[in-house]
Design a protein around this motif. Structure first.
Motif, mmCIF file in Angstrom:
data_model
loop_
_atom_site.group_PDB
_atom_site.id
_atom_site.type_symbol
_atom_site.label_atom_id
_atom_site.label_comp_id
_atom_site.label_asym_id
_atom_site.label_seq_id
_atom_site.Cartn_x
_atom_site.Cartn_y
_atom_site.Cartn_z
ATOM 1 N N GLY A 82 9.903 -3.769 0.481
ATOM 2 C CA GLY A 82 9.527 -4.653 -0.599
ATOM 3 C C GLY A 82 9.003 -3.861 -1.773
ATOM 4 O O GLY A 82 8.771 -2.645 -1.671
ATOM 5 N N ARG A 83 8.848 -4.537 -2.917
ATOM 6 C CA ARG A 83 8.413 -3.847 -4.130
ATOM 7 C C ARG A 83 7.411 -4.712 -4.890
ATOM 8 O O ARG A 83 7.534 -5.938 -4.934
ATOM 9 N N ILE A 84 6.421 -4.044 -5.494
ATOM 10 C CA ILE A 84 5.449 -4.703 -6.361
ATOM 11 C C ILE A 84 5.334 -3.858 -7.622
ATOM 12 O O ILE A 84 4.989 -2.680 -7.549
ATOM 13 N N THR A 85 5.626 -4.444 -8.780
ATOM 14 C CA THR A 85 5.452 -3.735 -10.041
ATOM 15 C C THR A 85 4.045 -4.013 -10.536
ATOM 16 O O THR A 85 3.717 -5.145 -10.913
ATOM 17 N N VAL A 86 3.214 -3.006 -10.522
ATOM 18 C CA VAL A 86 1.826 -3.151 -10.962
ATOM 19 C C VAL A 86 1.768 -3.121 -12.490
ATOM 20 O O VAL A 86 1.028 -3.884 -13.105
ATOM 21 N N SER A 87 2.543 -2.233 -13.098
ATOM 22 C CA SER A 87 2.617 -2.097 -14.552
ATOM 23 C C SER A 87 3.937 -1.402 -14.867
ATOM 24 O O SER A 87 4.618 -0.928 -13.947
ATOM 25 N N PRO A 88 4.304 -1.290 -16.156
ATOM 26 C CA PRO A 88 5.540 -0.566 -16.467
ATOM 27 C C PRO A 88 5.494 0.894 -16.009
ATOM 28 O O PRO A 88 6.530 1.522 -15.840
ATOM 29 N N GLU A 89 4.284 1.390 -15.775
ATOM 30 C CA GLU A 89 4.141 2.789 -15.365
ATOM 31 C C GLU A 89 3.963 2.973 -13.858
ATOM 32 O O GLU A 89 3.957 4.102 -13.378
ATOM 33 N N LEU A 90 3.765 1.883 -13.113
ATOM 34 C CA LEU A 90 3.453 2.021 -11.681
ATOM 35 C C LEU A 90 4.138 0.949 -10.827
ATOM 36 O O LEU A 90 3.989 -0.248 -11.088
ATOM 37 N N VAL A 91 4.881 1.424 -9.839
ATOM 38 C CA VAL A 91 5.555 0.538 -8.890
ATOM 39 C C VAL A 91 5.119 0.920 -7.480
ATOM 40 O O VAL A 91 5.042 2.104 -7.151
ATOM 41 N N TYR A 140 6.020 0.642 -3.524
ATOM 42 C CA TYR A 140 7.086 0.368 -2.560
ATOM 43 C C TYR A 140 6.467 0.223 -1.178
ATOM 44 O O TYR A 140 5.674 1.064 -0.747
ATOM 45 N N LEU A 141 6.822 -0.844 -0.510
ATOM 46 C CA LEU A 141 6.306 -1.135 0.825
ATOM 47 C C LEU A 141 7.399 -0.908 1.854
ATOM 48 O O LEU A 141 8.517 -1.417 1.696
ATOM 49 N N PHE A 142 7.077 -0.170 2.877
ATOM 50 C CA PHE A 142 8.014 0.071 3.964
ATOM 51 C C PHE A 142 7.385 -0.411 5.267
ATOM 52 O O PHE A 142 6.338 0.088 5.671
ATOM 53 N N GLY A 143 7.999 -1.385 5.901
ATOM 54 C CA GLY A 143 7.527 -1.872 7.190
ATOM 55 C C GLY A 143 8.255 -1.155 8.315
ATOM 56 O O GLY A 143 9.475 -0.991 8.280
ATOM 57 N N THR A 144 7.494 -0.709 9.298
ATOM 58 C CA THR A 144 8.084 0.028 10.414
ATOM 59 C C THR A 144 8.613 -0.937 11.473
ATOM 60 O O THR A 144 8.108 -2.054 11.602
ATOM 61 N N PRO A 145 9.578 -0.503 12.252
ATOM 62 C CA PRO A 145 9.949 -1.297 13.425
ATOM 63 C C PRO A 145 8.839 -1.172 14.467
ATOM 64 O O PRO A 145 8.234 -0.115 14.607
#
Length: 189
Positions: free
Chosen positions: A68-77, A79-84
C-alpha cells in the motif's frame, strides 16, 4: 518557467505478524491506493501444515506480500509492505525488510504466541517497531500490562490496542511508529 521535478523521498514500513492477525486488513485500511494483495484460497495442501486454530472461518492467506501507499506530502511517500504470516513463507521477510525504516507487529490476544517470530525478527535486526493489538470484534480480555508481559516487550516499545479495520487506528499505529523512530538516538555514523 517550470521548476525541475524531483521524485519524492520514500519511506518503507514493514507490517508483520502471524497468520490471520490482520496485516492485509491494516494495509488496506490506510492505503490511499487499492492495495496490492496476494491472497489465495487455502487448499487441502495446507491441512496439517498451517495452524488454523483461532482464525475462525478464514479461507484465504497471503502468499507473497501486501502493498500500500500513503502520500504524506509531495516530498514524502510511505510504502507499506505486509508480510505473509505462514511459516513456510517467512524466507521472504528477509527480502521485504531491506530498506525498511521500521515495522509494525500486529498481534491477536487470543493467539499471542503467533507474534513471537515477528518480534524476534525485528529485535534481531535492530529494526524499531511498534505492536498493534488487533481486537477482533472489540474482544480483548487482557490489560496492556498483561500483554506487554506476555510478549516480553521492552518498556520503550509502543503498544496500541484497537481495530485494524478502522483507518484512524491504522493511522495512529503508523504515527506511533514515527514518534518512536524520532525518539531514538541517531545512529552513530
Amino acid at each position: 518557467m517550470t521548476t525541475p521535478q524531483t521524485a519524492p523521498s520514500a519511506v518503507k514500513i514493514l507490517i508483520a505478524g502471524g497468520f490471520g492477525v490482520g496485516k492485509t486488513t491494516l494495509v488496506g485500511a490506510v492505503s490511499e491506493v487499492a492495495p496490492l494483495r496476494t491472497e489465495e484460497y487455502l487448499t487441502k495442501a495446507s491441512i496439517g501444515v498451517d495452524d488454523l486454530a483461532g482464525v475462525g472461518q478464514k479461507d484465504t492467506t497471503t502468499v507473497a506480500l501486501d502493498f500500500g501507499r500513503i502520500t504524506v506530502s509531495p516530498e514524502l511517500v510511505v510504502y507499506l509492505f505486509g508480510t505473509p504470516g505462514q511459516e513456510r513463507f517467512w524466507f521472504m521477510w528477509n527480502d521485504l525488510v531491506n530498506g525498511a525504516l521500521g515495522g509494525v507487529v500486529i498481534a491477536d490476544t487470543r493467539r499471542l504466541d503467533t507474534s513471537f517470530a515477528s518480534i524476534d525478527f525485528f529485535e534481531s535486526r535492530d529494526i524499531p517497531f511498534v505492536v498493534a493489538i488487533n481486537c477482533f470484534h472489540g474482544h480483548n480480555t487482557r490489560t496492556t500490562e498483561e500483554i506487554r508481559a506476555a510478549l516480553d516487550l521492552d518498556p520503550h516499545v509502543p503498544l496500541l490496542i484497537g481495530d485494524v479495520r478502522e483507518r484512524p487506528f491504522g493511522r495512529d499505529v503508523l504515527l506511533a511508529l514515527v514518534d518512536h523512530l524520532m525518539s531514538l538516538p541517531a545512529a552513530a555514523g
